[in-house]
Design a protein around this motif. Structure first.
Motif, PDB file in Angstrom:
ATOM      1  N   GLN A   1       5.121  -7.416   8.989  1.00  0.00           N
ATOM      2  CA  GLN A   1       6.177  -7.662   9.965  1.00  0.00           C
ATOM      3  C   GLN A   1       5.572  -8.527  11.056  1.00  0.00           C
ATOM      4  O   GLN A   1       4.619  -8.121  11.722  1.00  0.00           O
ATOM      5  CB  GLN A   1       6.702  -6.334  10.537  1.00  0.00           C
ATOM      6  N   ARG A   2       6.109  -9.735  11.206  1.00  0.00           N
ATOM      7  CA  ARG A   2       5.531 -10.735  12.095  1.00  0.00           C
ATOM      8  C   ARG A   2       4.103 -11.021  11.657  1.00  0.00           C
ATOM      9  O   ARG A   2       3.861 -11.462  10.554  1.00  0.00           O
ATOM     10  CB  ARG A   2       5.615 -10.279  13.540  1.00  0.00           C
ATOM     11  N   ASP A   3       3.116 -10.736  12.505  1.00  0.00           N
ATOM     12  CA  ASP A   3       1.749 -11.085  12.118  1.00  0.00           C
ATOM     13  C   ASP A   3       0.909  -9.852  11.810  1.00  0.00           C
ATOM     14  O   ASP A   3      -0.316  -9.913  11.780  1.00  0.00           O
ATOM     15  CB  ASP A   3       1.073 -11.872  13.250  1.00  0.00           C
ATOM     16  N   GLN A   4       1.558  -8.690  11.572  1.00  0.00           N
ATOM     17  CA  GLN A   4       0.817  -7.456  11.356  1.00  0.00           C
ATOM     18  C   GLN A   4       1.200  -6.821  10.026  1.00  0.00           C
ATOM     19  O   GLN A   4       2.370  -6.569   9.756  1.00  0.00           O
ATOM     20  CB  GLN A   4       1.097  -6.453  12.491  1.00  0.00           C
ATOM     21  N   ALA A   5       0.188  -6.559   9.180  1.00  0.00           N
ATOM     22  CA  ALA A   5       0.411  -5.881   7.903  1.00  0.00           C
ATOM     23  C   ALA A   5       0.201  -4.382   8.080  1.00  0.00           C
ATOM     24  O   ALA A   5      -0.739  -3.951   8.754  1.00  0.00           O
ATOM     25  CB  ALA A   5      -0.534  -6.421   6.836  1.00  0.00           C
ATOM     26  N   THR A   6       1.084  -3.612   7.450  1.00  0.00           N
ATOM     27  CA  THR A   6       1.035  -2.158   7.597  1.00  0.00           C
ATOM     28  C   THR A   6       1.080  -1.498   6.228  1.00  0.00           C
ATOM     29  O   THR A   6       1.904  -1.858   5.370  1.00  0.00           O
ATOM     30  CB  THR A   6       2.237  -1.652   8.432  1.00  0.00           C
ATOM     31  N   TYR A   7       0.216  -0.503   6.002  1.00  0.00           N
ATOM     32  CA  TYR A   7       0.187   0.253   4.753  1.00  0.00           C
ATOM     33  C   TYR A   7       1.191   1.402   4.845  1.00  0.00           C
ATOM     34  O   TYR A   7       1.275   2.101   5.861  1.00  0.00           O
ATOM     35  CB  TYR A   7      -1.210   0.812   4.473  1.00  0.00           C
ATOM     36  N   VAL A   8       1.962   1.589   3.744  1.00  0.00           N
ATOM     37  CA  VAL A   8       3.008   2.610   3.731  1.00  0.00           C
ATOM     38  C   VAL A   8       2.936   3.397   2.427  1.00  0.00           C
ATOM     39  O   VAL A   8       2.280   2.993   1.462  1.00  0.00           O
ATOM     40  CB  VAL A   8       4.410   1.983   3.884  1.00  0.00           C
ATOM     41  N   LEU A   9       3.639   4.527   2.439  1.00  0.00           N
ATOM     42  CA  LEU A   9       3.749   5.333   1.220  1.00  0.00           C
ATOM     43  C   LEU A   9       5.199   5.761   1.060  1.00  0.00           C
ATOM     44  O   LEU A   9       5.822   6.242   2.007  1.00  0.00           O
ATOM     45  CB  LEU A   9       2.850   6.577   1.319  1.00  0.00           C
ATOM     46  N   LYS A  10       5.728   5.550  -0.157  1.00  0.00           N
ATOM     47  CA  LYS A  10       7.076   5.999  -0.489  1.00  0.00           C
ATOM     48  C   LYS A  10       6.955   7.187  -1.426  1.00  0.00           C
ATOM     49  O   LYS A  10       6.209   7.141  -2.417  1.00  0.00           O
ATOM     50  CB  LYS A  10       7.861   4.860  -1.149  1.00  0.00           C
ATOM     51  N   TYR A  11       7.656   8.266  -1.118  1.00  0.00           N
ATOM     52  CA  TYR A  11       7.572   9.469  -1.956  1.00  0.00           C
ATOM     53  C   TYR A  11       8.911  10.179  -1.925  1.00  0.00           C
ATOM     54  O   TYR A  11       9.770   9.900  -1.089  1.00  0.00           O
ATOM     55  CB  TYR A  11       6.461  10.404  -1.476  1.00  0.00           C
TER      56      TYR A  11
END
Length: 404
Positions: free
Chosen positions: A37-47
């Protein structure tokens, strides 16, 4: 979202708004992904848990989160899901616990304690919690360990002495007991199980007639001098005399009524005042209710009445030493405390003046023995006549030893 093996190169190549799911290699974790999002990458988890799909943010790319570390965290979180636990709920609870720092909980406890404790007791507890335990203020009360507390108690003992360390430890333990009763799910009071600093033995000093006479004669014609002589004559506590108020006194009847709010055991105490004690009372000053001192020092100050105990006691000791120094063979007066005056009066009245033990206890406003049991509930006699007789005998004794 597309699928690919999540690597540092892939993460760095993500375009704003783009996201991918982990796939394409044997270590891939189902539901693990990364989005920019914009210039920042974020790690996520879908469960999915209990039929509902949930998303959980692991953290932003960069220290400490790398693809490998975020993937391992995703595996751990999926293990919680397999056990029926929701990582989102656990994180929310952890955030709430992190906000409950020692400083925050201490403030909440002190706001309650201030309404229930005597001013001097409260000021000491406040000092210990806000000053002695300041190094742990930023730590969550859910995370403070027994080791941290033990180390801090040891530091306080080294810097300020065993008594201060023991009292700081007690103040913290009391706060934790209160917090647990208030509903904070702290597993156990972390203070319990730590070593209690060795306390000095209870003081047993009883002043000799000569020592008592020296102290009496060295008292100046000022507030402190009058207070010390009243402490000797009445055998009451320091703060009770130092905080004496004119509305408590009936100078015509020779009676001092201490309200329950100003006594250690929270029981009203009516004490006869002999003429010698009444003669020590100064003229009333500017309609101030406090007999000694200048009333409130600042707006909202509850510690009214006399102050400056340490400085005044040091000046009194200096006068005694100066007088003893005139006699080259005289030794310095051994260390004594204001509380020794109370103990000395009680001891002499009981051992040498024939005052019965329950009358001495009535003078001291102690509640013990038969006064604390069932008989104490029904026996409301204040023994005022007996106390007055005892204090008159005590005053006569003082007159004899100070006249030498």
């Amino acid at each position: 979202m597309s699928s690919a093996s999540i690597t540092i190169r892939v993460v760095q190549a993500l375009a704003p708004g783009e996201a991918i799911w982990d796939a394409g290699h044997k270590e891939a974790v189902r539901g693990f992904g990364v989005r920019r999002q914009r210039d920042q990458a974020t790690y996520v988890l879908k469960y999915r848990l209990f039929g509902r799909q949930r998303f959980f943010t692991i953290g932003r790319h960069g220290s400490p989160w790398t693809p490998e570390k975020a993937r391992r965290e995703a595996k751990r979180l999926l293990g919680l899901v397999a056990d029926g636990k929701d990582p989102a709920d656990i994180k929310a609870e952890a955030n709430l616990q992190a906000a409950d720092t020692l400083r925050k909980i201490a403030g909440e406890y002190l706001s309650i304690a201030k309404k229930k404790q005597r001013p001097r007791t409260y000021s000491e507890v406040e000092r210990y919690l806000l000053v002695a335990w300041k190094p742990l203020h930023s730590v969550s009360v859910f995370k403070i360990t027994r080791r941290q507390i033990a180390a801090r108690v040891a530091d306080i003992a080294e810097q300020q002495g065993a008594v201060s360390a023991a009292r700081a430890r007690t103040a913290l333990s009391t706060m934790f007991h209160w917090a647990i009763r208030e509903g904070l799910d702290i597993p156990a009071n972390p203070v319990l199980g730590t070593n209690r600093p060795e306390q000095p033995k209870s003081r047993e000093r009883v002043l000799s007639d000569k020592e008592l006479a020296e102290i009496w004669k060295a008292c100046g014609d000022d507030d402190h001098g009058r207070i010390v002589r009243l402490l000797i004559l009445t055998a009451q506590r320091r703060d009770e005399v130092g905080g004496m108020r004119w509305p408590e006194l009936n100078t015509v009847a020779g009676r001092w009524t201490l309200p329950s709010a100003r006594t250690k055991n929270h029981r009203e105490h009516v004490l006869p005042l002999v003429p010698t004690a009444l003669a020590l009372l100064p003229p009333r000053r500017n309609d101030c209710d406090w007999v000694f001192g200048n009333g409130a020092r600042r707006k909202g100050d509850e510690n009214r009445g006399f102050s400056g105990w340490s400085k005044s006691k040091a000046a009194l000791d200096a006068r005694i030493s100066a007088w003893r120094g005139v006699d080259e063979d005289a030794k310095p007066l051994p260390h004594w405390t204001v509380h020794d005056l109370r103990r000395t009066a009680a001891t002499v009245m009981a051992d040498r003046l024939g005052v019965l033990p329950h009358i001495v206890e009535a003078i001291l406003n102690h509640v013990s023995g038969h006064r604390a049991g069932v008989a104490g509930v029904y026996n409301r006699a204040r023994y005022e006549a007996e106390m007055r007789d005892a204090l008159e005998r005590w005053t006569e004794h003082l007159t004899q030893i100070t006249a030498v």
